[in-house]
Design a protein around this motif. Structure first.
Motif, mmCIF file in Angstrom:
data_model
loop_
_atom_site.group_PDB
_atom_site.id
_atom_site.type_symbol
_atom_site.label_atom_id
_atom_site.label_comp_id
_atom_site.label_asym_id
_atom_site.label_seq_id
_atom_site.Cartn_x
_atom_site.Cartn_y
_atom_site.Cartn_z
ATOM 1 N N VAL A 39 0.989 -1.142 -0.118
ATOM 2 C CA VAL A 39 -0.119 0.126 0.168
ATOM 3 C C VAL A 39 0.748 1.183 0.112
ATOM 4 C CG1 VAL A 39 -2.175 0.300 1.142
ATOM 5 C CG2 VAL A 39 -1.223 -1.190 1.690
ATOM 6 N N ASP A 155 -7.447 -2.257 3.244
ATOM 7 C CA ASP A 155 -7.500 -1.924 2.477
ATOM 8 C C ASP A 155 -5.815 -2.694 1.524
ATOM 9 O OD1 ASP A 155 -9.276 -0.682 1.991
ATOM 10 O OD2 ASP A 155 -8.219 1.202 1.648
ATOM 11 N N SER A 156 -4.576 -2.913 1.735
ATOM 12 C CA SER A 156 -3.752 -3.641 1.515
ATOM 13 C C SER A 156 -3.818 -5.771 1.512
ATOM 14 C CB SER A 156 -2.833 -3.263 2.634
ATOM 15 O OG SER A 156 -2.492 -3.465 3.541
ATOM 16 N N SER A 159 -6.207 -6.353 -0.841
ATOM 17 C CA SER A 159 -5.780 -6.729 -3.108
ATOM 18 C C SER A 159 -4.875 -7.394 -2.924
ATOM 19 C CB SER A 159 -4.757 -4.866 -2.806
ATOM 20 O OG SER A 159 -5.204 -3.495 -2.812
ATOM 21 N N THR A 160 -4.915 -8.414 -1.715
ATOM 22 C CA THR A 160 -3.794 -9.476 -2.158
ATOM 23 C C THR A 160 -4.720 -10.654 -2.258
ATOM 24 O OG1 THR A 160 -4.194 -10.139 0.402
ATOM 25 C CG2 THR A 160 -1.952 -8.511 -0.532
ATOM 26 N N ASP A 212 -9.647 -3.516 -7.121
ATOM 27 C CA ASP A 212 -8.165 -3.075 -7.787
ATOM 28 C C ASP A 212 -8.520 -3.103 -9.259
ATOM 29 O OD1 ASP A 212 -7.686 -2.464 -5.435
ATOM 30 O OD2 ASP A 212 -7.032 -4.600 -5.018
ATOM 31 N N PHE A 215 -2.537 -6.077 -9.781
ATOM 32 C CA PHE A 215 -1.579 -6.873 -8.948
ATOM 33 C C PHE A 215 -0.618 -6.903 -9.197
ATOM 34 C CE2 PHE A 215 0.284 -10.697 -6.587
ATOM 35 C CZ PHE A 215 0.214 -10.161 -5.480
ATOM 36 N N HIS A 231 3.191 -9.425 -12.572
ATOM 37 C CA HIS A 231 1.766 -8.219 -12.422
ATOM 38 C C HIS A 231 0.719 -8.673 -13.031
ATOM 39 C CE1 HIS A 231 2.749 -6.549 -16.654
ATOM 40 N NE2 HIS A 231 1.491 -6.566 -16.351
ATOM 41 N N GLY A 234 -6.196 -7.006 -11.166
ATOM 42 C CA GLY A 234 -6.914 -7.209 -9.752
ATOM 43 C C GLY A 234 -6.929 -8.610 -9.598
ATOM 44 N N THR A 307 -14.478 -2.022 -11.726
ATOM 45 C CA THR A 307 -12.870 -1.161 -10.880
ATOM 46 C C THR A 307 -13.127 0.142 -11.242
ATOM 47 O OG1 THR A 307 -12.598 -0.775 -13.620
ATOM 48 C CG2 THR A 307 -11.804 -3.503 -12.338
ATOM 49 N N ARG A 311 -4.813 2.809 -15.325
ATOM 50 C CA ARG A 311 -3.177 2.925 -15.526
ATOM 51 C C ARG A 311 -3.682 3.752 -16.848
ATOM 52 N NH1 ARG A 311 -0.872 -2.738 -17.213
ATOM 53 N NH2 ARG A 311 -2.134 -3.139 -20.494
ATOM 54 N N ASP A 341 1.650 2.233 -13.626
ATOM 55 C CA ASP A 341 2.001 2.036 -11.873
ATOM 56 C C ASP A 341 3.530 0.845 -12.731
ATOM 57 O OD1 ASP A 341 0.933 -0.143 -14.291
ATOM 58 O OD2 ASP A 341 -0.322 -0.612 -13.466
#
Length: 698
Positions: A39, A155-156, A159-160, A212, A215, A231, A234, A307, A311, A341
């Motif tokens: 984050v 939130d972090s 996101s995983t 998101d 990722f 990457h 999300g 979403t 980006r 990103d």
């Protein structure tokens, strides 16, 4: 598990997480996972101020109450019950956050405490919870660093993949929350195991907005490592109440186009990792069909989410930093966009093209180059306000010649060989000939100079026309062509000129071939390049360590290499002057072996025959005299595993060996094969007409 935050300068701050897992078949608590997330990084003073909040309500800080309310709001939308803030667990969370800030153990060891160290309250999260008064050790843990508030840490984690699975698990009923000096620790726990229903709970949840778009691997363990990517889009996840046995899924964008993805099945949860970052402010629809362990009933779930901000393109470039082509030939430009990103991809917005000199280099509206006159040019790429340029070189036209053929029937030493077809092709093409005694000498080695001439003559280049009247070397003309085209030759290295007449190995042959196709790689990267383009095959398989780099090339082998090459590489071009970045290499080689390996202590071998039948054999010494299970699934480009096709029991002998063949045929081009043991599932993918093998002993 822990999660970290990402700053505007993309500097990740690591984190990790840990949970009691469920054994795949029985759903009993048995295992532990650990991980990391990211984050934005906030200034230390801000994080410290937030963690030092002392406004208490019922013994809890306002930050803890706000974090709990936010998490329960998310859990309600997902469809799982709320968590209650527990003073004992919170004491353990706060103590471990403070302990970490003092000790700063890295990676997954951040979840452990060492006896005898300052602030020690227990080695594991379960021990720390019990020491604080919690009745058992069923305590999970997630961590995140450089947080201003607990809400930011949540939130972090969301996101995983693995952190999300923990904090959204319906099994947990209580939680502890700690935030000290920016380090956030959350300890969910339960007292009694709860039976759950089969309906999948999903995230992003149905109707969610602001999901998101991407990722970037900031989790420990990093789930993207298994796919070899840095990457993804999300992460999308679905958790059922029991272990998922098989599934089929599709992700559709706002235009109804399928989104390719990788997938990972972990017990009761399946994770989907879109292969590219998702579009901003776009609606996505997910359709999931799945079966649960030891059940035949098909369950279905369809949901949509939108979403958040996407980006933005920051730069445009071509497939290589410099492009080369021959006069009269065409070359499509493959555009690569760089984003804010840190990712790269094919732009989804229109790109315009212009040439610095259309009289020498034409470029069409769709980005196809056409060489007109030899020279150096520039092509400008533009999309809105974003611009990029790519240098393009048009080589001089090569002089050509048709070489006289040799009648293979008059050559004495090639009949009955497995490589006879390739040798006959080389003789008929005039690439090589027979000696005065009518022999080909297939096992004689080939020097660098000989292989270079054979390569040039494969493409009908008149190498002799480039030689001077008084040659300094018998292959002088070929080397002048090579110099003009910047071909990669070992003899061109300082002090290596004598290698012209020494035997060439496969490693150096790969470098020469790759450079003839428009790239400027070193020898090691050239090996991967020719394997990926099927210009050369490895001696044992299509991975670089199976290439046989040190093997000397014989005359027969050279014929085989060049026959295969001319069917794939249609023209000889040359290499640009600028070095081609290894990032421009093809991403992956589909795993394949050519020679069946010896059976080790944990070896799985699969052959997918051209007639559609399948053979599976292996040896797992730790599974001796046990009944295991082979599962065959479809393999689709959009998923890692598709529809389950067949399950077959298999019995190992006293050494752990087994061997079975499919009872029928498969029409698929690709299959996934799973060997299921009591504690572990081993997976391997195979193409029709190929063999693949894996050694899991390491």
């Amino acid at each position: 598990m822990n999660a970290s935050k990402r700053s505007k300068n993309n500097r990740p701050n690591r984190g990790i997480g840990r949970r009691p897992g469920r054994r795949w078949a029985t759903c009993l608590l048995a295992a532990v996972l650990a991980l990391t997330v990211v984050v934005p990084i906030y200034p230390t003073e801000r994080a410290s101020a937030a963690s030092a909040t002392t406004v208490l309500q019922g013994g809890f800080t306002q930050d803890q109450l706000d974090g709990l309310a936010y998490l329960n709001e998310i859990r309600a939308k997902v469809g799982v019950g709320p968590l209650e803030l527990d003073a004992r667990l919170t004491q353990a969370s706060q103590a471990h956050a403070a302990y970490y800030n003092t000790t700063r153990f890295e990676g997954l060891t951040a979840h452990r405490e060492e006896p005898g160290t300052v602030g020690f309250t227990g080695v594991t999260a379960g021990e720390r919870g019990k020491a604080a008064g919690w009745p058992n050790t069923s305590v999970a843990e997630v961590m995140s660093f450089n947080n201003a508030t607990t809400r930011e840490a949540i939130d972090s984690w969301l996101s995983t993949a693995y952190h999300r699975r923990i904090i959204l698990d319906d099994q947990y009923k209580s939680v502890g929350i700690g935030l000290q000096g920016g380090t956030a620790v959350m300890n969910p726990a339960f007292v009694k195991f709860q039976k759950k229903g089969p309906e999948a709970k999903v995230y992003p949840y149905d109707g969610m907005k602001g999901a998101d778009v991407g990722f970037y691997g900031f989790e420990k363990p990093n789930p993207l490592v298994r796919f070899g990517v840095e990457h993804s889009g999300g992460i999308i996840s679905a958790t059922a109440g029991f272990a998922i046995d098989s599934f089929e899924a599709s992700i559709l964008d706002s235009q109804g186009q399928e989104v390719p993805y990788n997938s990972e099945l972990q017990g009761d949860t399946v994770f989907f990792y879109p292969k590219d970052v998702l579009d901003g402010y776009s609606v996505y629809t997910v359709k999931l069909n799945y079966t649960l362990y030891k059940e035949t009933q098909l369950h279905s779930k369809t949901w949509t989410f939108t979403t958040g901000k996407g980006r933005t393109i920051q730069g445009l470039s071509a497939q290589y930093d410099e492009l080369v082509l021959n006069p009269g030939n065409k070359l499509p430009i493959q555009i690569v966009a760089s984003y804010d990103d840190g990712t790269f991809g094919t732009p989804k917005t229109a790109v315009a093209y212009s040439s610095s000199s259309p009289a020498g280099l034409k470029v069409s509206a769709d980005g196809t180059l056409e060489g007109v006159k030899p020279g150096s040019y520039k092509v400008t790429l533009s999309s809105g306000a974003v611009r990029g340029t790519v240098p393009v070189r048009v080589f001089e036209r090569l002089k050509s010649k048709s070489y006289p053929a040799t009648n293979p029937t008059k050559v004495k030493d090639i009949s009955g060989r497995t490589d006879q077809e390739a040798i006959e092709w080389a003789l008929r093409s005039g690439i090589v000939g027979a000696d005065a005694n009518g022999k080909f000498r297939p096992e004689d080695s080939v020097s660098e100079a000989q292989f270079l001439i054979m390569l040039l003559r494969t493409y009908k280049v008149d190498d002799e026309s480039y030689a001077s009247k008084k040659k300094k070397h018998w292959a002088e003309g070929a080397y002048k062509v090579a110099t003009g085209r910047n071909l990669l030759l070992f003899s061109a290295s300082p002090g290596k000129s004598d290698f012209r007449d020494k035997p060439i190995n496969r490693y150096r042959a790969a470098g020469l071939i790759a450079s003839a196709d428009g790239v400027n790689f070193d020898f090691s990267n050239a090996v991967n390049y020719v394997l990926a383009h099927n210009y050369m095959r490895g001696t044992e398989g299509n991975q670089s360590w199976m290439f046989g780099s040190n093997d000397i090339v014989t005359r027969a082998q050279a014929a085989g290499i060049l026959m295969q090459l001319q069917s794939s590489m249609k023209q000889l071009v040359g290499a640009p002057k600028s070095v081609t970045s290894e990032k421009k290499l093809p991403e992956h080689l589909f795993p394949e072996v050519y020679i069946k390996p010896a059976l080790g202590s944990k070896t799985l071998i699969v052959e997918f025959h051209t007639d559609g039948t399948l053979s599976v054999e292996g040896q797992f010494a730790d599974q001796a005299n046990k009944q295991l299970e082979i599962q065959i699934d479809q393999h689709k480009d959009k998923v890692q595993s598709g529809k389950m096709l067949e399950k077959t029991p298999v019995q190992t002998d006293s050494s752990g060996r087994f061997s079975i063949s499919s009872s029928g045929t498969y029409t698929d081009a690709l299959l996934n094969v799973y060997l299921r043991t009591e504690g572990t599932t081993y997976a391997i993918s195979v193409k029709r007409g190929t063999m693949n093998a894996s050694d899991y002993s390491s």
